[in-house]
Scaffold this active site. Structure first.
Site, PDB file in Angstrom:
ATOM      1  N   ASP A   1       2.879  65.904  -2.358  1.00  0.00           N
ATOM      2  CA  ASP A   1       3.295  67.284  -2.571  1.00  0.00           C
ATOM      3  C   ASP A   1       4.703  67.324  -3.161  1.00  0.00           C
ATOM      4  O   ASP A   1       5.501  66.398  -2.964  1.00  0.00           O
ATOM      5  CB  ASP A   1       3.277  68.066  -1.254  1.00  0.00           C
ATOM      6  N   GLN A   2       5.024  68.409  -3.836  1.00  0.00           N
ATOM      7  CA  GLN A   2       6.308  68.509  -4.526  1.00  0.00           C
ATOM      8  C   GLN A   2       7.486  68.275  -3.590  1.00  0.00           C
ATOM      9  O   GLN A   2       8.460  67.601  -3.958  1.00  0.00           O
ATOM     10  CB  GLN A   2       6.436  69.873  -5.205  1.00  0.00           C
TER      11      GLN A   2
END
Length: 257
Positions: free
Chosen positions: A97-98
């Protein structure tokens, strides 16, 4: 293919110590090039690299890969810039995930991609995450086995027993306790979207700083880090264990407790 520099019949047995040379052409692959636009290589932090693959320590806030044609600024764009002088292209194997930092596995040629994908599928590649969660976990370790599906009210989110659920299994071990927070080492037995975040939120112990699943009153980045990656290297199958240094956000949070 050459065996000991000689062309041999396809039914010829190979033996330990034989040298096998394989030559690939772009036409041998459905997608021989990853078509990622190179960006600055300044942020590439390499944990391991050989001719076939590399593991980088992804920075928090950087997307793993572009989602639109021509998009730049992602980890894969930066790695593409690093590999460009070597005439190589990056192929992402696992996604973070970012806001998740840490060890990210990247193939450097299309021939090794199916090998790494198979190793992931057969659970021969092991990832350990570190995360701070809210509250105190009473068990020193455990297995969370709860299905995860889509959240129809918010397409960004997943939820326990949501739409089209799939079984998800997360093993955890408590590393330390602090006031109203617990540091946990986590290993995934399945790979669902937001799995760690949804499972701990479902237990009532959301990850500190989670913008989707926690209600943190203070400004705090997500404290989820891909800490260790253990894998057998393609072709040699020698085991390597790589550790991505824990980001400063973890130390600052602990210092505030």
């Amino acid at each position: 293919m050459l065996v000991n520099e000689l062309y041999l019949p396809v039914n010829f047995n190979v033996h330990p110590g034989d040298r096998i040379n394989l030559t690939f052409l772009p036409a041998d692959f459905d997608h021989p090039y990853s078509n990622v636009t190179p960006d600055s290589a300044a942020t590439v932090n390499i944990l391991y690299e050989d001719h076939n693959l590399m593991v980088v320590n992804k920075t928090q806030g950087s997307k793993t890969h572009p989602n639109q044609p021509g998009e730049v600024g992602t980890t894969l764009n930066h790695v593409a810039a690093y590999l460009a002088p070597k005439n190589q292209q990056p192929y992402v194997i696992n996604r973070l995930d970012q806001e998740t930092s840490g060890a990210l596995l990247i193939a450097k040629n299309p021939a090794v991609v199916p090998i790494l994908v198979r190793l992931v599928k057969e659970k021969l590649i092991h990832r350990t995450y570190l995360t701070w969660v809210h509250g105190r976990l009473n068990s020193s370790q455990g297995l969370i086995a709860m299905p995860i599906g889509r959240n129809l009210a918010d397409k960004r989110k997943r939820q326990l027993n949501g739409a089209h659920p799939q079984m998800a299994m997360t093993h955890y071990k408590v590393m330390k306790h602090r006031l109203n927070a617990t540091l946990v080492a986590v290993q995934l037995r399945t790979g669902r979207t937001h799995q760690i975040r949804v499972h701990f939120a479902g237990l009532g112990h959301p990850i500190v700083g989670d913008p989707l699943y926690a209600n943190d009153s203070r400004q705090q980045r997500l404290l989820l880090h891909s800490w260790q990656l253990r894998l057998p290297l393609p072709f040699s199958f020698n085991q390597v264990t790589l550790t991505a240094s824990v980001p400063d956000t973890f130390q600052r949070f602990e210092g505030q407790l």
